[in-house]
Motif scaffolding. Structure first.
Motif, PDB file in Angstrom:
ATOM      1  N   ARG A  50       0.832  -1.199   0.000  1.00 37.15           N
ATOM      2  CA  ARG A  50       0.000   0.000   0.000  1.00 37.15           C
ATOM      3  C   ARG A  50       0.872   1.256   0.000  1.00 37.15           C
ATOM      4  NH1 ARG A  50      -3.344   3.260   3.249  1.00 37.15           N
ATOM      5  NH2 ARG A  50      -5.502   3.361   2.484  1.00 37.15           N
ATOM      6  N   GLU A 122      -9.286  -0.176  -2.469  1.00 37.16           N
ATOM      7  CA  GLU A 122      -8.847  -1.099  -1.406  1.00 37.16           C
ATOM      8  C   GLU A 122      -9.504  -2.471  -1.482  1.00 37.16           C
ATOM      9  OE1 GLU A 122      -6.415  -0.449   0.639  1.00 37.16           O
ATOM     10  OE2 GLU A 122      -6.152   1.608  -0.019  1.00 37.16           O
ATOM     11  N   LEU A 139      -6.367   2.253  -5.384  1.00 37.52           N
ATOM     12  CA  LEU A 139      -6.298   3.161  -4.233  1.00 37.52           C
ATOM     13  C   LEU A 139      -6.618   4.571  -4.738  1.00 37.52           C
ATOM     14  CD1 LEU A 139      -5.589   3.670  -1.247  1.00 37.52           C
ATOM     15  CD2 LEU A 139      -3.215   4.035  -1.979  1.00 37.52           C
TER      16      LEU A 139
END
Length: 462
Positions: A50, A122, A139
């Motif tokens: 991430r 996500e 994202l």
């Protein structure tokens, strides 16, 4: 040597079976655990973290006013992500990135498919483009969105193993090191089993006493109980057979004695030489049969006494020797044999008198029988290291050393033996020696002439 080693490895053992079962069970349980973790984590496994997605969005936002530098920077990040897969791993597993800003596609990996629609930020989802499965994750930050595409389908398993392989590593490392502790633990656990096996292996064929080993373990205790029950049944059966033989031989003595008396009476009334020769033959056969019956009776009585567990009594062996040699002196004189006793000390042994009489009589009678006329038989007794040592030496033909063990078998007679006999004398002696906890050995006589029988019996406690 190698053949024996391989034969030992190929022979099945309980220890090896338990070790293999432990290793297989451990591997199965660990594999199930790893499979569960992989299945649960398959939807989350990814080669792009991430934080990398945040970095891509930051670059896209910060260089939004400089489209050329924005594209160069995003391409550099894309190449950095793909470099590892293109140089040392599988290129098909390399992630592809797509960057949108304000709804406009500002960067796309060269080989990334078109027409990607992400369900939401996500979320890992599987999309199919031209029949190929892709795993997609996006994202969003402000008006910028980055989407990462990774190969799906069969490649997903490789990605999962690649990202979660640390679950397998402990199993692969620990298995070899678990072998030694597993082997030691099983060896320790099997110690009562080996102790039982050693006691059974140490038993002789005549020892039918219950096993002394009393294991507290349930499985082994049941085995010991069954073995003891079997020994008890075998002992009872053997005792019945010994009693039957003893009774039968005892009953045979009376008709044999009567036959001898009748034949001797008939000899005095017969004057024909041919008839006298026939009667002599009958008398000799009767004497041999009577001797054989007597020896069988001695043997069975001795075994019956031992099986009945009769408590031994203190016996003065030197006095017993004097009595028996006096009783056998007539036999020695008939053969012109000199009997000599060398026993200067008083020695006592625990035992049964009748059995010890059989032992002495058989040894001395054999020595007299096989000694040539004019020779001597020497009987000596002395103490040595807590044992009474009895030697009976003759000057006969002796026994070949190769036959020393065989002559203790019942009814075995050495080849080319000129003297008549039944082959039971030394069997009786060996049986008595075993019952008294002693040993017997045969040696060549002095100067290699004749036979020396050595009997060792434990001395009685003073």
């Amino acid at each position: 040597m190698m053949g024996r080693f391989w034969a030992m490895l190929r022979r099945p053992t309980l220890v090896r079976r338990l070790m293999i079962a432990q290793m297989l069970m451990l591997t199965m349980v660990w594999s199930l655990a790893v499979a569960y973790v992989m299945v649960e984590g398959a939807d989350e496994a990814s080669n792009v973290s991430r934080g990398v997605l945040h970095a891509i969005i930051s670059v896209a936002d910060n260089l939004a006013e400089q489209p050329q530098r924005q594209e160069q920077s995003l391409r550099a990040i894309d190449e950095a992500l793909r470099e590892e897969f293109e140089t040392g791993r599988v290129p098909e597993l390399a992630p592809r990135i797509l960057v949108w800003r304000e709804g406009k596609l500002v960067y796309k990996s060269p080989d990334a498919p078109s027409g990607i629609r992400s369900a939401g930020p996500e979320q890992m989802e599987v999309v199919y483009i031209k029949g190929q499965a892709w795993r997609s994750r996006s994202l969003d930050e402000g008006s910028t969105r980055v989407t990462v595409l990774e190969a799906g389908g069969a490649w997903q398993l490789f990605i999962t193993i690649n990202s979660r392989g640390y679950y397998l590593l402990p199993l692969l490392i620990s298995l070899p090191f678990l072998l030694v502790p597993a082997w030691l633990s099983i060896r320790l656990a099997m110690r009562p089993w080996r102790k039982l096996a050693q006691e059974v292996a140490a038993r002789g064929p005549q020892d039918l006493r219950p096993l002394a080993f009393k294991p507290p373990h349930g499985e082994l205790a049941a085995l010991v109980d069954n073995i003891n029950a079997l020994l008890q049944r075998v002992d009872a059966s053997a005792a019945r057979e010994r009693s039957f033989i003893a009774d039968a031989t005892h009953e045979l003595r009376t008709p044999l004695a009567a036959m001898r008396v009748n034949v001797e009476a008939l000899q005095s009334q017969v004057h024909d030489a041919r008839q006298q020769e026939l009667l002599d033959g009958i008398l000799n056969s009767g004497n041999r049969a009577a001797r054989l019956v007597g020896q069988l009776l001695q043997l069975t009585r001795s075994e019956v006494q031992a099986g009945a567990g009769e408590l031994p009594r203190r016996q003065a062996l030197d006095s017993l020797l004097q009595d028996r040699l006096a009783a056998l002196s007539g036999l020695a004189q008939a053969g012109d044999i000199e009997l000599e006793l060398q026993a200067s000390v008083s020695l006592s042994v625990p035992g049964q008198r009748e059995s010890l009489v059989s032992l002495i009589d058989n040894l001395v009678e054999n020595a007299i029988k096989y000694s040539p006329r004019g020779s001597s038989v020497t009987v000596s007794l002395h103490a040595e290291r807590g044992q009474a040592v009895l030697h009976v030496a003759d000057q006969g033909p002796g026994i070949a050393p190769a036959l020393y063990d065989r002559v203790f078998d019942r009814f075995f007679r050495a080849p080319q033996q000129a003297q008549p006999g039944s082959g039971l004398g030394l069997s009786i002696v060996a049986s008595v020696v075993r019952q008294h906890g002693g040993t017997i050995q045969l040696h060549s006589g002095n100067g290699g002439l004749g036979l020396l029988v050595e009997v060792r019996l434990p001395l009685a406690v003073a």
